[in-house]
Each structure stands twice: as C-alpha cells, then as structure tokens.
Scaffold this active site. Sequence first.
Site, PDB file in Angstrom:
ATOM      1  N   HIS A  65      -0.919  51.881  37.355  1.00  0.00           N
ATOM      2  CA  HIS A  65      -1.334  51.657  38.743  1.00  0.00           C
ATOM      3  C   HIS A  65      -0.926  50.282  39.280  1.00  0.00           C
ATOM      4  O   HIS A  65      -1.113  50.016  40.465  1.00  0.00           O
ATOM      5  CB  HIS A  65      -2.848  51.810  38.868  1.00  0.00           C
ATOM      6  CG  HIS A  65      -3.596  50.669  38.260  1.00  0.00           C
ATOM      7  ND1 HIS A  65      -3.688  50.488  36.896  1.00  0.00           N
ATOM      8  CD2 HIS A  65      -4.242  49.628  38.830  1.00  0.00           C
ATOM      9  CE1 HIS A  65      -4.386  49.388  36.661  1.00  0.00           C
ATOM     10  NE2 HIS A  65      -4.727  48.847  37.819  1.00  0.00           N
ATOM     11  N   HIS A  80      -0.625  46.323  43.285  1.00  0.00           N
ATOM     12  CA  HIS A  80      -1.732  47.110  42.738  1.00  0.00           C
ATOM     13  C   HIS A  80      -1.937  48.319  43.637  1.00  0.00           C
ATOM     14  O   HIS A  80      -2.460  48.198  44.736  1.00  0.00           O
ATOM     15  CB  HIS A  80      -2.999  46.251  42.685  1.00  0.00           C
ATOM     16  CG  HIS A  80      -4.145  46.909  42.005  1.00  0.00           C
ATOM     17  ND1 HIS A  80      -4.888  47.894  42.599  1.00  0.00           N
ATOM     18  CD2 HIS A  80      -4.668  46.713  40.778  1.00  0.00           C
ATOM     19  CE1 HIS A  80      -5.846  48.276  41.759  1.00  0.00           C
ATOM     20  NE2 HIS A  80      -5.724  47.571  40.650  1.00  0.00           N
TER      21      HIS A  80
END
Length: 158
Positions: A65, A80
Amino acid sequence: MLGLFKKKEKKLNAFARGTLVPLENVNDPVFSEKMMGDGFAIQLTDNAIYAPIDATISMIAETKHAIGFTDKDGIEFIIHVGLETVNLKGQGFHPLVKVGDQVTQGTKLLEVDTKFMKTQGIDLITPCVITNYQIHPFTFVNTTNTVEPKDCILTFSK
C-alpha cells in the site's frame, strides 16, 4: 550568459489522476499533523500510481500500500495509497516495480483495484510525503483542483 548562474528547479509531478488535497485535510493525524513529513494528497479518480519524479524505489511496504523513493539529490518521499489500507494485507494492490528499480517521472508503478477498495469502504485519498523536507525545502506551484500525472505540483530549489 546570465542563465548560466540561474538555479534550476526540480519538479515533482502529480502521481495520479484525481483531486489535489492539502495534507492538512487528510483524515488521519499521521498525515494531517505532518508526523511523517510534509507534502500533499490526491483523492484518486483512477487506478494507477505513477512516479512523480526520477528516482530509485527504496521501499515497497509488505502490504503493497506504500512505495518509498529516493531521488539522486537525496530527496526521500513516500506515496501511501488510501487510508487504513495496511489492513488489507496487500489485497487490491498490484506493484509493477521492485525495490532498487530506477524509475523516470511518469513510470506506472502500481495498479489499485478501486472497485475492491470501494467494497471494503476504503478512502482512496493518497498522501505523498517528503520525509526529509527540512533539508529539501519546496514550494507549491499548483493549486488547481483536478490533476493529472503530467501536472507539476511542487518544485525544489537546487
């Protein structure tokens, strides 16, 4: 002749298509309070993440992620993808690069299964944080609402 002494600016482009959001407006104190660093976020409207600058991939989270980068001048930053996405344990993320890869601005890095994310209730606001911004100051140059990967968001003075 005077152009020889002019400082060049390094540009950091948008890393995705979407809506530009000030970091302070991200609904997570780690980002909004700039605990990791300073930067901006994009509310994704597409499923692809692109390299915002020429750099080396320095980190890909085990859960896929987040991607970390370091450019040739030592600027370190992290993208992110989404909030609370670490809990997905990698589901819905398809990295197209690996640690150590050299990427150029605009290289497609990651595909995100946005349909899956919606079924999981994931907010796809995606911060880009310059972790060592204190030694690499920058200036925002883009305040438009909608951005594309070719759009410059900020510049670093060399």
